[in-house]
Design a protein around this motif. Sequence first.
Motif, PDB file in Angstrom:
ATOM      1  N   SER A  41       0.833  -1.208   0.000  1.00  0.00           N
ATOM      2  CA  SER A  41       0.000   0.000   0.000  1.00  0.00           C
ATOM      3  C   SER A  41       0.864   1.253   0.000  1.00  0.00           C
ATOM      4  O   SER A  41       0.556   2.238  -0.665  1.00  0.00           O
ATOM      5  CB  SER A  41      -0.934   0.010   1.215  1.00  0.00           C
ATOM      6  OG  SER A  41      -1.840  -1.061   1.162  1.00  0.00           O
ATOM      7  N   LEU A  42       1.973   1.194   0.759  1.00  0.00           N
ATOM      8  CA  LEU A  42       2.909   2.311   0.774  1.00  0.00           C
ATOM      9  C   LEU A  42       3.430   2.594  -0.631  1.00  0.00           C
ATOM     10  O   LEU A  42       3.457   3.746  -1.084  1.00  0.00           O
ATOM     11  CB  LEU A  42       4.087   1.982   1.701  1.00  0.00           C
ATOM     12  CG  LEU A  42       5.257   2.975   1.660  1.00  0.00           C
ATOM     13  CD1 LEU A  42       4.979   4.146   2.577  1.00  0.00           C
ATOM     14  CD2 LEU A  42       6.563   2.299   2.053  1.00  0.00           C
ATOM     15  N   GLY A  43       3.839   1.525  -1.342  1.00  0.00           N
ATOM     16  CA  GLY A  43       4.346   1.709  -2.695  1.00  0.00           C
ATOM     17  C   GLY A  43       3.317   2.342  -3.614  1.00  0.00           C
ATOM     18  O   GLY A  43       3.640   3.248  -4.395  1.00  0.00           O
ATOM     19  N   THR A  44       2.070   1.867  -3.519  1.00  0.00           N
ATOM     20  CA  THR A  44       0.998   2.414  -4.361  1.00  0.00           C
ATOM     21  C   THR A  44       0.764   3.890  -4.061  1.00  0.00           C
ATOM     22  O   THR A  44       0.650   4.724  -4.968  1.00  0.00           O
ATOM     23  CB  THR A  44      -0.310   1.628  -4.134  1.00  0.00           C
ATOM     24  OG1 THR A  44      -0.096   0.266  -4.472  1.00  0.00           O
ATOM     25  CG2 THR A  44      -1.431   2.186  -4.989  1.00  0.00           C
ATOM     26  N   ILE A  46       2.803   6.070  -2.674  1.00  0.00           N
ATOM     27  CA  ILE A  46       3.951   6.882  -3.093  1.00  0.00           C
ATOM     28  C   ILE A  46       3.924   7.121  -4.600  1.00  0.00           C
ATOM     29  O   ILE A  46       4.049   8.248  -5.077  1.00  0.00           O
ATOM     30  CB  ILE A  46       5.270   6.211  -2.668  1.00  0.00           C
ATOM     31  CG1 ILE A  46       5.472   6.348  -1.160  1.00  0.00           C
ATOM     32  CG2 ILE A  46       6.460   6.842  -3.407  1.00  0.00           C
ATOM     33  CD1 ILE A  46       6.699   5.616  -0.640  1.00  0.00           C
ATOM     34  N   GLU A  47       3.762   6.047  -5.353  1.00  0.00           N
ATOM     35  CA  GLU A  47       3.816   6.163  -6.814  1.00  0.00           C
ATOM     36  C   GLU A  47       2.688   7.022  -7.368  1.00  0.00           C
ATOM     37  O   GLU A  47       2.869   7.755  -8.341  1.00  0.00           O
ATOM     38  CB  GLU A  47       3.778   4.769  -7.446  1.00  0.00           C
ATOM     39  CG  GLU A  47       5.064   3.985  -7.217  1.00  0.00           C
ATOM     40  CD  GLU A  47       5.009   2.588  -7.794  1.00  0.00           C
ATOM     41  OE1 GLU A  47       6.034   2.149  -8.346  1.00  0.00           O
ATOM     42  OE2 GLU A  47       3.948   1.930  -7.705  1.00  0.00           O
ATOM     43  N   ASN A  52       7.102  14.120  -6.199  1.00  0.00           N
ATOM     44  CA  ASN A  52       8.106  13.805  -7.220  1.00  0.00           C
ATOM     45  C   ASN A  52       8.725  12.441  -6.898  1.00  0.00           C
ATOM     46  O   ASN A  52       9.871  12.346  -6.481  1.00  0.00           O
ATOM     47  CB  ASN A  52       9.181  14.893  -7.238  1.00  0.00           C
ATOM     48  CG  ASN A  52      10.170  14.709  -8.369  1.00  0.00           C
ATOM     49  OD1 ASN A  52       9.848  14.121  -9.398  1.00  0.00           O
ATOM     50  ND2 ASN A  52      11.394  15.188  -8.181  1.00  0.00           N
ATOM     51  N   PRO A  53       7.963  11.344  -7.114  1.00  0.00           N
ATOM     52  CA  PRO A  53       8.438  10.028  -6.677  1.00  0.00           C
ATOM     53  C   PRO A  53       9.605   9.506  -7.506  1.00  0.00           C
ATOM     54  O   PRO A  53       9.654   9.697  -8.723  1.00  0.00           O
ATOM     55  CB  PRO A  53       7.202   9.138  -6.867  1.00  0.00           C
ATOM     56  CG  PRO A  53       6.443   9.792  -7.978  1.00  0.00           C
ATOM     57  CD  PRO A  53       6.650  11.270  -7.789  1.00  0.00           C
ATOM     58  N   LYS A  54      10.538   8.877  -6.823  1.00  0.00           N
ATOM     59  CA  LYS A  54      11.613   8.176  -7.532  1.00  0.00           C
ATOM     60  C   LYS A  54      11.050   6.861  -8.079  1.00  0.00           C
ATOM     61  O   LYS A  54      10.167   6.247  -7.453  1.00  0.00           O
ATOM     62  CB  LYS A  54      12.785   7.902  -6.590  1.00  0.00           C
ATOM     63  CG  LYS A  54      13.516   9.152  -6.112  1.00  0.00           C
ATOM     64  CD  LYS A  54      14.668   8.764  -5.191  1.00  0.00           C
ATOM     65  CE  LYS A  54      15.536   9.975  -4.821  1.00  0.00           C
ATOM     66  NZ  LYS A  54      14.863  10.878  -3.883  1.00  0.00           N
ATOM     67  N   ALA A  55      11.540   6.426  -9.212  1.00  0.00           N
ATOM     68  CA  ALA A  55      11.084   5.164  -9.803  1.00  0.00           C
ATOM     69  C   ALA A  55      11.469   4.005  -8.891  1.00  0.00           C
ATOM     70  O   ALA A  55      12.626   3.884  -8.476  1.00  0.00           O
ATOM     71  CB  ALA A  55      11.699   4.987 -11.184  1.00  0.00           C
ATOM     72  N   LYS A 523       3.004   9.942   6.393  1.00  0.00           N
ATOM     73  CA  LYS A 523       3.098  11.383   6.142  1.00  0.00           C
ATOM     74  C   LYS A 523       3.839  11.543   4.822  1.00  0.00           C
ATOM     75  O   LYS A 523       5.020  11.220   4.740  1.00  0.00           O
ATOM     76  CB  LYS A 523       3.816  12.081   7.288  1.00  0.00           C
ATOM     77  CG  LYS A 523       4.020  13.574   7.071  1.00  0.00           C
ATOM     78  CD  LYS A 523       4.480  14.251   8.335  1.00  0.00           C
ATOM     79  CE  LYS A 523       5.841  13.790   8.776  1.00  0.00           C
ATOM     80  NZ  LYS A 523       6.928  14.276   7.894  1.00  0.00           N
ATOM     81  N   LEU A 524       3.142  12.041   3.818  1.00  0.00           N
ATOM     82  CA  LEU A 524       3.683  12.032   2.465  1.00  0.00           C
ATOM     83  C   LEU A 524       3.784  13.448   1.899  1.00  0.00           C
ATOM     84  O   LEU A 524       2.882  14.269   2.083  1.00  0.00           O
ATOM     85  CB  LEU A 524       2.780  11.192   1.558  1.00  0.00           C
ATOM     86  CG  LEU A 524       3.379  10.722   0.227  1.00  0.00           C
ATOM     87  CD1 LEU A 524       4.543   9.768   0.468  1.00  0.00           C
ATOM     88  CD2 LEU A 524       2.310  10.046  -0.625  1.00  0.00           C
TER      89      LEU A 524
END
Length: 708
Positions: A41-44, A46-47, A52-55, A523-524
């Motif tokens: 869920s964190l990955g989803t 973030i992306e 400005n997400p890193k790949a 917190k994003l």
Amino acid sequence: MLKRKVLPVVLVVLFSGVFWAFQSQGGNGSSLATQQKILTSLGTIIEQNHYNPKAINDNFSQQIFKKFLESIDPEKNIFLQSDINSLKKFETSIDDEIHGAPIQFVPAVDALYSKRMQEVMAFYKDLLAKPFDFTANEEIVVDGKKLNFASSENQRKEMWKKKIKFLTLERYTDLLDQREKNKDKKDFVVKTNAELEKEAREKVGKIMDKNFERIRLKFNADDRFNMFINTITAYMDPHSDYFPPVEKRMFDEQMSGKFYGIGASLKEEEGNIKVASLLTGSPAWKSGEIQVGDIVMKVGQGKDEPAELTGLAVEDAVKIIRGNKGTEVRLTLKKPDGSLKLVPIIRDEIVQDEVYVRSAIVNGKQKIGYIFLPDFYADYEKPDGHRCSSDVAKEIQKLKAEGVDGIVMDLRNNGGGYLPEVVEMVGLFIPDGPIVQVKDREGKATVLRDNDKSVAYTGPLTVLINEFSASASEIFAAAIQDYGRGVIIGSTSSYGKGTVQRNIPFGRPLDLFTGRTEFGAIKLTLQKFYRVNGGSTQLRGVTPDIVLPDEYEYLKFREKDNENALPWDEIEKTSFTKWQGGWDVNEVKAKSAERIKNNVNFNLINNNALWLSKQNDKIYSLNIDKYKEEQKALRATIKQNDSLAKLTVELPFEGLKTDEAKYNNVDKDKGERYKNWLKNLRTDIYINEAANVIKDMTAKTSGLAKTE
């Protein structure tokens, strides 16, 4: 961190998906299934939502692999290089785990960490069993970034030997100094060097015992998984974090200035957690069964099995004593006479009013108001909850009633807070107009405005900032500077945090009131903010109108010193009307520059700061003569800096008449802390210069000027 009260629709929808995904998982936070849900869920999130997400790919995996192992073993004295080599098979698969593959990396690290920690715990006592030779010309590097993992068991033992020797040397030299100072005093027992060296080793032994006990009890697999998650978020940018439930509660408490607890402050003494003071009127005070000096042995949640506090730090004990309003916490106390007593207490709201804004007056030839704001706080859970903008407005009215000629706003060490509050607060000093611009990941910029034409205060204003003034503090200082509303004073730049974060919760709600959930929150970073002149405060911070030297100037901890920080950029400026204060800013700056140039203290502070920054990277000698020489120079410089930052002639600071009863009649301890606060203000060299600038800004406000 900056938060807004309402999340964008996309986040509300996303949160719902995460919420229901966790509904079926139950409350076992330690299960791999739950960790998998959190990770994917964190990955989803973030992306799909990070500014400005890193790949998240193989290169990303390699970075997380390296950074996580360094974060779990920062001094590189737990793992062996062979361990790192054995884990290399996971180096490019972490991205796959984030995208749904079974979690294998963290469990593999856990197993190795537990094994190696047991080995270290088995041999550190042997290293302390014999005296150290402090005449040898050995050195120790304490910066883990400059070290490699040990290539063999013997090399790891050598690393630990040097570490423990260094810790012993620190305490041994302290004991030698104490003997020298007190040797002629009556009843003082003068011990030999050998006795003091042994005492130093015993002190280190107790410290190591406590640290390892804390690791055994506190730093479990869940904590290491949380550290792994935070390694991922921190690589995206320095201000994205994962908060497990207890950490999320502590964050909310800090931001609102209130918590639910018992109203007793704790301290660590001789390896025990003791009651340091009681808040008058609090549940602990009302119980009549808790006294200062009591040792807190255990803490239980209602009728659950109580948790031992052995090995825990004060902050850990505080986390489990606090909780939700109306719930029961049971303390097992050891009284001064040695008896044990179980005391059940119902938690209630504890308002930390000393973390709110406060003010005072420099009552000299000119009356100068002083406002200290530690955070941009807000309690949005209550309609009448504390909010810094309304609290500052009240302080302004109190200062105006005292007839002040100017106001110093102190935002030093203010790390930020809620975005709506800074917009409201700038509005206290200017008519309506734009305050800050906020841009999302799609490039859309929104202007946040103050729509209230009234102005709470129109007189001379200075704003004090330093390297620790961040986020909302920088928005406030930037807006005041861009409008020409006041003069900004401080170190060469503020911190440089120009990003906006919001919390996205995980799991089932824990209650109906706070929005906290069973798995905490992420917190994003979702936006960046920009000044009304178009420039970002990100990375560069705010450059003051008047620069004052300080002891932290050359240390590398600002945003620009973090390799994962987002870059600086700028957008189109927005239309705004500058303030006409009636003072000539260039003339004010010139007068201040002349004072600073001729101020011996400021010049010495700058020279000392530069010298101290260079010592930060030094390798420490384990030879006692060389070590004592180095420490003597360090202590002398630090001591000199402390005295240089204090005025020899005190400022005539006084508390406000309306605050006299608040701080002097209700709570004796609080009253003493308030008096000490005033005492410290009276010798503050930086406030003195801010007050001098106010005196230079003698002309009255003359209205508004042209549109920019």
